[in-house]
Design an enzyme around this catalytic site. Structure first.
Site, mmCIF file in Angstrom:
data_model
loop_
_atom_site.group_PDB
_atom_site.id
_atom_site.type_symbol
_atom_site.label_atom_id
_atom_site.label_comp_id
_atom_site.label_asym_id
_atom_site.label_seq_id
_atom_site.Cartn_x
_atom_site.Cartn_y
_atom_site.Cartn_z
ATOM 1 C CD GLN A 1 -2.918 -0.725 -0.248
ATOM 2 O OE1 GLN A 1 -3.198 0.424 -0.593
ATOM 3 N NE2 GLN A 1 -3.297 -1.781 -0.950
ATOM 4 C CB SER A 2 4.353 1.880 -1.022
ATOM 5 O OG SER A 2 5.119 3.001 -1.382
#
Ligand SMILES: Cc1ncc(COP(=O)(O)O)c(C=O)c1O
Length: 328
Positions: A75-76
């Protein structure tokens, strides 16, 4: 502006709005609350990395590279924004993301895919441990690779936040406003290093209140030392005379206990409070945690009252969709 700060590839919408949080300030009458909307920087839904990527992408262009490699969690935000920047600037983008290939791509991971990034899943390694391996594979196929460290936090990336202070200073001057405290989410350190340098360069007098997000050390040295090293190399480039020591690098570590990427009631309540008073969306990993920290600190009057407090919103909106079931 210094020449080095002009050498950037335009990617975002600047200046980002500086907004008074009218409803929330009524709720916390001892403080006047403001927000800097870096969730509105553009690049596939905004965030602080747009500022860093303007300098990093320019460096990749200057080095005649054709491929960019970076790394992060699935989820960067940094990886999603790098994928968008690569699309705009015409680079092949390789993202090395922790964990295994999930059945469903959602949130930032979905956007990274939509933006054309080639995704490598790297199991336990979410902080760039495999960058050199992927780089040599790609080089053996003739690619000219530019690598961006975890979070875009080298000195080139940090310049984005030096420049951001110039932008804020201009807004404050125009609005005849002083800010006493700036709260923000600090993780890989580039945002913080840039703000520290920018405050000196543009003579912004305020107190930084960096809320630490990730309690696991990213580097083989403590994060404060890493930030100090960034600041020291930045001060040479920017010709800043001031001396910096470890005591100058503050990090508030009271809110990172749950661990990186774990949304608790704290992050949830901060997200709901800002959404339902001001119509602004935070994120579950970074800004929700930092905003909760800020509210806790002002609720307990741990900073001076009757002051102007700024929250620097660093983005992260898409991750909410990944955490959707945790809100109910
Ligand atoms: C939304 C958001 N806020 C804050 C940060 C922290 O910035 P830095 O890594 O420069 O400390 C990040 C980093 O990924 C982020 O994605």
């Amino acid at each position: 502006m210094k020449a080095i700060l002009r050498n950037k590839f335009d990617l975002g919408f600047f200046p980002t709005p500086l907004q008074h949080l009218k409803q929330l300030s009524k709720r916390y009458p001892d403080y006047n609350l403001y927000i800097k909307r870096d969730d509105q920087t553009g690049l596939a839904s905004g965030g602080n990395k747009t500022r860093k990527l303007e300098y990093l992408i320019q460096e990749a262009i200057d080095e005649n590279c054709d491929t960019i490699i970076t790394a992060g969690a699935q989820q960067s935000n940094h990886c999603r924004q790098t994928a968008a920047a690569c699309a705009v600037a015409g680079f092949e983008c390789h993202l090395i993301l922790g964990g295994v290939n999930p059945k469903v791509f959602d949130g930032n991971l979905l956007l990274s895919y939509l933006l054309g990034a080639k995704i490598h899943f790297s199991g336990e390694n979410r902080k760039g441990e495999d960058i050199e391996k992927v780089k040599s594979e790609l080089e053996s196929k003739g690619k000219k690779c530019f690598t961006i460290p975890y979070g875009g936090s080298n000195i080139t990336g940090a310049l984005g936040f030096v420049n951001a202070v110039r932008e804020l200073k201009e807004q404050l001057t125009m609005q005849k406003l002083n800010i006493d405290y700036i709260f923000f989410a600090s993780s890989s350190g580039g945002t913080q290093a840039g703000l520290i340098l920018g405050m000196e360069l543009y003579e912004l007098e305020t107190e930084l209140m960096p809320i630490n997000i990730d309690k696991i050390e990213t580097y083989d040295i403590p994060i404060e030392k890493y930030i100090l090293n960034l600041v020291k190399s930045g001060k040479e480039i920017l010709n800043i005379k001031r001396d910096y020591r470890l005591v100058d690098i503050k990090l508030i570590k009271d809110y990172d206990n749950a661990g990186y990427g774990i949304m608790t009631e704290n992050e949830k309540s901060a997200i709901l409070e800002l959404a339902r008073t001001e119509g602004i969306i935070l994120d579950p990993v970074y800004t929700g945690r930092a905003f909760n920290g800020m509210l806790d600190i002002i609720n307990n009057n741990k900073i001076q009252s009757n002051t102007n407090v700024l929250f620097w919103h660093t983005g992260g909106l898409p991750a909410n969709f990944h955490y959707a079931d945790k809100f109910f």
